[in-house]
Design a protein around this motif. Structure first.
Motif, mmCIF file in Angstrom:
data_model
loop_
_atom_site.group_PDB
_atom_site.id
_atom_site.type_symbol
_atom_site.label_atom_id
_atom_site.label_comp_id
_atom_site.label_asym_id
_atom_site.label_seq_id
_atom_site.Cartn_x
_atom_site.Cartn_y
_atom_site.Cartn_z
ATOM 1 N N GLN A 74 0.925 -1.118 0.046
ATOM 2 C CA GLN A 74 0.155 -0.033 -0.166
ATOM 3 C C GLN A 74 0.683 1.289 0.051
ATOM 4 O O GLN A 74 1.876 1.505 0.892
ATOM 5 C CB GLN A 74 -0.996 -0.053 1.143
ATOM 6 N N ILE A 75 0.419 2.197 -0.879
ATOM 7 C CA ILE A 75 0.988 3.550 -0.768
ATOM 8 C C ILE A 75 0.254 4.078 -0.127
ATOM 9 O O ILE A 75 -0.982 4.637 -0.597
ATOM 10 C CB ILE A 75 1.308 4.122 -2.373
ATOM 11 N N ASN A 76 0.362 4.768 1.018
ATOM 12 C CA ASN A 76 -0.403 5.502 1.887
ATOM 13 C C ASN A 76 0.223 6.429 2.883
ATOM 14 O O ASN A 76 1.498 6.041 3.253
ATOM 15 C CB ASN A 76 -1.628 4.779 2.443
ATOM 16 N N ILE A 77 -0.279 7.381 3.505
ATOM 17 C CA ILE A 77 0.115 8.130 4.549
ATOM 18 C C ILE A 77 -0.431 7.370 5.677
ATOM 19 O O ILE A 77 -1.269 7.148 5.989
ATOM 20 C CB ILE A 77 -0.338 9.443 4.340
ATOM 21 N N PRO A 78 0.576 6.919 6.518
ATOM 22 C CA PRO A 78 0.481 6.159 7.818
ATOM 23 C C PRO A 78 0.029 7.345 8.835
ATOM 24 O O PRO A 78 0.323 8.334 9.139
ATOM 25 C CB PRO A 78 1.562 5.680 8.297
ATOM 26 N N HIS A 79 -0.980 6.834 9.662
ATOM 27 C CA HIS A 79 -1.482 7.436 10.972
ATOM 28 C C HIS A 79 -1.414 6.733 12.009
ATOM 29 O O HIS A 79 -1.442 5.393 11.907
ATOM 30 C CB HIS A 79 -3.135 8.022 10.582
ATOM 31 N N PHE A 80 -1.637 7.321 13.121
ATOM 32 C CA PHE A 80 -1.909 6.426 14.368
ATOM 33 C C PHE A 80 -3.217 5.991 14.379
ATOM 34 O O PHE A 80 -4.260 6.812 14.424
ATOM 35 C CB PHE A 80 -1.752 7.200 15.796
ATOM 36 N N VAL A 81 -3.643 4.633 14.228
ATOM 37 C CA VAL A 81 -4.956 4.056 14.053
ATOM 38 C C VAL A 81 -5.148 2.848 14.839
ATOM 39 O O VAL A 81 -4.158 2.274 15.341
ATOM 40 C CB VAL A 81 -5.329 4.042 12.547
#
Lengths: 366, 506
Positions: free
Chosen positions: A48-55
């Motif tokens: 996955q190309i994505n922006i990581p977040h705290f989730v």
């Protein structure tokens, strides 16, 4: 003006390509792309190309829904396929992206540093054909369409009421004039044919055939990017050779001995009958485990040097070896035809070998 | 200025007529909105605008391109279609899809006017910039300037990092003043001689009036206070973006990008905070206006088709349009029939409750009040009733490890409400606080995750920490809980580590 989104979208596609390139060796060895191939597009799973977040992990959160059902009624399959371990392993989230076959070939070429193919001889000549296909309102007087012009003039005169039935004089003015229009169609003369030849004798295992299948896919992709309307022919052989369709090619299993010369003969025959080497770019790819009938080697070498190598742009021999090693055919060829510059050979010992084998085959740029 | 890059299409007269009609009806019903400017766009433009969150002039970034690809694919395969898009701005900008039929356009315009009313009147939107279109264009050109000066790659890398933490702001900050702005000088001479003050007493009474334990405790408190003064930040803070702007060792252009991201996060926050209410409100009004005024006989079938599509539900997904409008209708009905207040709440006779009607007739008034002062969390908390959950077949679901599926877990009211509130509070995102900006006296950043029963997704957390490290430029730590054990995730550049802290959670 270019829409802003095209730039951002272009940048995203560029990143996708980067990811595919990075993982190319993996894709090649796992054969993941085959079967995901549509008409022009290949659907590729990439990290996955994505922006990581705290989730939170979705599985642990659960949620609220609406509808009928008892406690325990399933409402949908969990996300993150192939990652059953509660999402703790990094980098296993896959997304599917669509890439055109041309793009894929380009990526392959860049990563393997493959030279572009130079089609031989007169196939470079682009044939231009002019064809008159319609009518337009402007053009040179020499192409004026007499009948249509007078029809227009008549129409105009009748509809504007100046047409005199007594004195039917029709005079076209500037707006009435109609001209023939033409279109130039370019027909590229370079056409190509690939012969895939495979040994299907009892000694070729399924795994070895799978390797052939994967390698053929990539070779096909690469060559298709260079030739429009590429034709593929499939030949199989044990002690005798015959032509089959693509499906048969990958699924057939025969038993019996191996006579490689049989398939070379057949290939040669077909070329002679259907593909004049001065008009066609001919490619031959032969895969075998190398176990040939003892005295047959000399005949093969004879056929190659006098016939096939002269008629093919490139002839490749891939020896797919099992854990027990391969046959002697590779060394026989190597010994006899070391200086043939359009013969490429490689040994493929496992799936990992496919990558280098493709490189060995296609780096000659023929 | 918004339409600079695109060919401006004339707003067709037939739509203009609908617009005037809708506007008039909306006013009659008491809706109060900014001027609305409509623009008709084709699906490509619509997807483009939607990818930019409604702002075609936004700063460039590949994530918008990614969204665009996803939306375009969804549209091409007929999976999704954006009928309309409306922006919280004064005047309100709204985009209509060219291919909508006239009935669609009627519905959509009524929908837009109600959204616009909500933007203008809901208090959670009170702090948002109503000239955001200009501001976004501003942000865009500022960013482009940074790209020109510092190179696309450098800016992109930094922007990626900022977007990774763009949700770490203090959603309530616009309404609460948590602390003073950082003053230039914090020196206060009075701080110098802080001692425990004794109460005045005669000497023989001293040990009673000022008992030694008390003095000791006061002294300890004072020390703690002093200790706290040395701490940084003084109290745990939630607005990480602000903290980074104030304290991270950044270049000016980087600080500028951070503040752009932060401003946009605060601007978009209320839309996330009121999704259910906002969509519910707009759905309530488009159906009211359509069915009571706007729809002609010939429109009804198309209207019904469109409307039911909007309200469609699937088991695993809670449709905010549906939940919102049904709750509003429920509130209106309850306040019309007087089903509120102590008497009603205390009544335990099911039949009596079901037939309760005092003809109070203040339903409309009530929902206008609701749209003014509530957000999704308080809305659900206040108005979700057991009867409602039962009537609308709500349930909670959970993931079953064994079957690999999500399954219906429960239909218990308390659990539904709890789950729903959990998914809405802080946008269903974990609470992360900055507890120490000078951890181990080495300028390291220490964050604490306030654990509420659910662990973080560790790989995402570590990737986020890596991004944060690029901004803070010193090691960053996150204290969290995994499988009931306290752990410390640390990122020191490319390396990261996970350390058990020994403490057991709960």
């Amino acid at each position: 003006m270019i829409a802003r989104i095209e730039q951002d979208h272009g940048r995203f596609r560029q990143m996708v390509r980067g990811r595919i390139k990075k993982e190319l060796r993996k894709y090649i060895t796992h054969g993941e792309m085959i079967g995901r191939k549509g008409k022009d597009l290949v659907s590729i799973p990439i990290p996955q190309i994505n922006i990581p977040h705290f989730v939170y992990g979705a599985k642990k959160v659960g949620g609220v829904g609406q509808g009928d059902g008892e406690s325990g009624t399933p409402i949908g399959v969990g996300d993150e396929p192939g990652n059953m371990g509660a999402g703790d392993a990094p980098g296993e989230h896959l997304v599917e992206v669509d890439v055109t076959l041309e793009e894929l070939a380009e990526i392959l070429g860049e990563e393997l540093e493959l030279p572009r193919i130079k089609p031989k001889g007169k196939q470079n000549i682009i044939d231009e054909k002019k064809k008159y296909i319609g009518i337009r309102q402007a053009g040179p007087e020499s192409l004026r369409h007499f009948k249509r012009t007078y029809k227009e003039a008549l129409k105009r005169q009748v509809s504007s009421g100046i047409y005199n039935y007594e004195d039917p004089l029709v005079i076209p003015i500037r707006e009435d004039k109609r001209y023939r229009s033409w279109q130039v169609s370019q027909s590229r003369q370079s056409s190509a044919v690939i012969f895939y030849m495979m040994d299907v004798s009892g000694s070729m295992s399924d795994e070895q055939k799978e390797i052939v299948r994967i390698e053929s896919f990539w070779i096909d992709t690469w060559l298709r990017a260079h030739y429009r309307g590429l034709i593929s022919r499939y030949l199989i052989h044990d002690a005798v050779a015959r032509e089959v369709d693509q499906k048969m090619f990958y699924t057939t299993r025969e038993s019996g001995g191996t006579m490689i010369s049989s398939v070379y003969k057949l290939c040669h025959q077909i070329i002679d009958q259907e593909y004049n080497p001065s008009d066609w770019n001919v490619y031959g790819f032969h895969f075998s485990d190398g176990d040939n009938w003892g005295e047959d080697d000399d005949q093969c070498i004879e056929l190659l040097s006098t016939q096939l190598l002269r008629k093919c742009n490139l002839f490749c021999y891939g020896q797919v070896e099992s854990i027990y090693g391969g046959g002697h055919f590779f060394s026989s060829l190597e010994h006899a035809l070391a200086d043939a510059d359009n013969l490429a050979m490689s040994r493929i010992t496992s799936r990992d070998g496919i990558y280098d084998s493709i490189k060995a085959f296609l780096r000659k740029g023929k | 200025m918004v339409t600079v890059s695109r060919a401006v299409k004339k707003f067709p007269t037939e739509l203009k007529l609908i617009k005037y009609e809708v506007e008039e009806y909306a006013r009659e019903y008491g809706l109060d909105f900014f001027d609305c400017i409509f623009e008709v766009v084709d699906w490509r433009q619509m997807n483009e605008i939607a990818s930019y969150g409604g702002f075609p002039t936004r700063y460039p970034h590949w994530t918008f391109g990614m969204d665009y690809e996803r939306m375009s694919k969804g549209y091409a395969y007929g999976l999704q279609k954006i009928y309309e898009l409306v922006i919280n701005n004064d005047p309100c900008y709204a985009y209509l899809l060219e291919s909508n039929n006239l009935v669609d356009q009627k519905i959509v315009m009524a929908h837009v006017y109600s959204h616009c009313d909500f933007f203008k009147n809901n208090m959670w939107f009170g702090h948002t910039n109503r000239k955001m279109i200009d501001e976004m264009a501003n942000h865009g050109s500022r960013l482009r300037r940074h790209v020109e000066r510092h190179g696309a790659e450098k800016v992109e890398v930094f922007l990626d990092c900022c977007l990774s933490i763009d949700d770490l702001i203090d959603w309530h900050a616009p309404f609460i003043k948590r602390r003073e702005e950082v003053p230039d000088s914090t020196f206060d001479p009075q701080d110098e001689d802080r001692t425990v003050k004794k109460l005045r007493s005669k000497e023989y009474m001293d040990s009673f009036i000022n008992p030694p334990e008390f003095i000791e405790e006061q002294r300890r408190k004072l020390e703690e206070e002093e200790q706290k003064d040395r701490q940084f930040p003084r109290n745990p803070e939630k607005d990480l973006l602000l903290f980074l702007i104030e304290h991270a060792p950044l270049d000016n252009w980087q600080r500028d990008i951070l503040s752009i991201i932060r401003e946009e996060s605060y601007y978009f926050a209320p839309q996330g905070q009121t999704k259910i209410m906002n969509e519910g409100w707009a759905t309530y009004w488009h159906s009211t206006i359509m069915t009571q005024k706007l729809a002609r006989d010939a429109d009804i079938v198309d209207y019904a088709d469109h409307h039911s599509g909007t309200l469609g539900t699937s088991p695993g997904r809670l449709n905010p349009y549906k939940l919102g409008v049904e709750l509003l209708l429920d509130i209106e009905d309850r306040w019309n029939k007087g089903r509120f207040g102590k008497e009603y709440e205390d009544c335990e006779d099911r039949a009596a409750r079901r037939n309760w009607n005092t003809h109070a007739g203040i339903g409309r008034e009530k929902i206008f009040e609701v749209r003014k002062i509530y957000n999704d969390v308080t809305f659900i908390d206040t108005f979700l009733t057991p009867e409602f959950c039962e009537d609308h077949k709500l349930f909670t679901y959970k993931y079953n490890e064994r079957t690999g599926r999500y399954e219906i877990a429960d239909r218990d009211f308390k659990k539904i409400k709890e789950k729903l509130l959990f998914s809405l509070t802080n946008f269903g995102r974990p609470f992360i606080y900055i507890t120490d900006g000078n951890y181990r006296n080495r300028g390291e950043l220490y964050l604490t995750h306030r654990h509420e029963g659910i662990d973080l997704k560790r790989d995402y957390a570590i990737d986020t920490l890596k991004n944060l490290h690029k901004v803070w430029q010193r090691p960053v730590h996150l204290e969290t809980v995994e499988n009931n054990r306290m752990v410390l995730l640390t990122c020191d550049g490319e390396e990261h580590s996970v350390k058990q802290l020994g403490g057991v959670h709960r």
